[in-house]
Scaffold this motif. Sequence first.
Motif, mmCIF file in Angstrom:
data_model
loop_
_atom_site.group_PDB
_atom_site.id
_atom_site.type_symbol
_atom_site.label_atom_id
_atom_site.label_comp_id
_atom_site.label_asym_id
_atom_site.label_seq_id
_atom_site.Cartn_x
_atom_site.Cartn_y
_atom_site.Cartn_z
ATOM 1 N N ALA A 1 0.869 -1.182 0.000
ATOM 2 C CA ALA A 1 0.000 0.000 0.000
ATOM 3 C C ALA A 1 0.897 1.220 0.000
ATOM 4 O O ALA A 1 1.902 1.251 0.708
ATOM 5 C CB ALA A 1 -0.898 0.015 1.231
ATOM 6 N N PHE B 1 -3.677 0.276 -3.328
ATOM 7 C CA PHE B 1 -3.473 -1.061 -2.805
ATOM 8 C C PHE B 1 -3.086 -1.932 -3.997
ATOM 9 O O PHE B 1 -3.724 -1.884 -5.055
ATOM 10 C CB PHE B 1 -4.740 -1.606 -2.169
ATOM 11 C CG PHE B 1 -5.203 -0.827 -0.962
ATOM 12 C CD1 PHE B 1 -4.369 0.053 -0.293
ATOM 13 C CD2 PHE B 1 -6.490 -0.988 -0.498
ATOM 14 C CE1 PHE B 1 -4.796 0.755 0.825
ATOM 15 C CE2 PHE B 1 -6.935 -0.304 0.623
ATOM 16 C CZ PHE B 1 -6.083 0.572 1.283
ATOM 17 N N TYR C 1 -9.528 -6.597 0.654
ATOM 18 C CA TYR C 1 -8.639 -5.672 1.352
ATOM 19 C C TYR C 1 -9.314 -5.196 2.633
ATOM 20 O O TYR C 1 -10.502 -4.888 2.636
ATOM 21 C CB TYR C 1 -8.342 -4.439 0.493
ATOM 22 C CG TYR C 1 -7.542 -4.710 -0.752
ATOM 23 C CD1 TYR C 1 -6.304 -5.322 -0.686
ATOM 24 C CD2 TYR C 1 -8.010 -4.329 -1.997
ATOM 25 C CE1 TYR C 1 -5.554 -5.552 -1.829
ATOM 26 C CE2 TYR C 1 -7.269 -4.541 -3.148
ATOM 27 C CZ TYR C 1 -6.041 -5.161 -3.059
ATOM 28 O OH TYR C 1 -5.302 -5.384 -4.185
ATOM 29 N N LEU D 1 -2.493 -2.571 5.820
ATOM 30 C CA LEU D 1 -3.351 -3.172 4.798
ATOM 31 C C LEU D 1 -3.235 -4.676 4.968
ATOM 32 O O LEU D 1 -2.129 -5.216 4.958
ATOM 33 C CB LEU D 1 -2.888 -2.777 3.389
ATOM 34 C CG LEU D 1 -3.542 -3.565 2.250
ATOM 35 C CD1 LEU D 1 -5.046 -3.286 2.192
ATOM 36 C CD2 LEU D 1 -2.870 -3.238 0.926
ATOM 37 N N THR E 1 -4.407 -8.023 3.152
ATOM 38 C CA THR E 1 -4.974 -8.564 1.918
ATOM 39 C C THR E 1 -5.241 -10.044 2.119
ATOM 40 O O THR E 1 -4.351 -10.788 2.528
ATOM 41 C CB THR E 1 -4.016 -8.360 0.734
ATOM 42 O OG1 THR E 1 -3.759 -6.958 0.587
ATOM 43 C CG2 THR E 1 -4.615 -8.905 -0.555
#
Length: 144
Positions: free
Chosen positions: A30, A42, A66, A122, A124
Amino acid sequence: MNRADHQFSIPQCAVNGQTNNATLCPYTSAAPVYNTQSLYQFYSDICSAKASTTVLHYASSNEVDYAVYRGTKQVWRWSSWHTATQTPHPLALQTGSCSTWTFNWTGVDAFGNKVAKGDYTLETTFLPAELAGRRTQVSTFAVK
């Protein structure tokens, strides 16, 4: 969210024909979008160093998800705004190739309010069945 397929050159997922030949390599990052004050890109991908084409299997229309955290508190999640449909589908991934997803986040929380300046994570989540046990990757970034 946008998805693209391409060749790769990620050192930790090198195709060399002898080692890592059974490897799928997920990655995420990110970062602020250059010359903007409240836009963050992202980026995530799954790359294949397998010796032959592999097929990734998805249970729904969503292929990644995300989530943004400040400390341990989740402040935003992509799938909360993009509901998955029950459309299982495959995605073929050639040796030495990646599937990449990108999304430009506007720096807002789950209610649409701008988030405070500070450090964020972030998270994921990659959704193919083939990544069971290692679906989550994280990247830290700062909101300024």
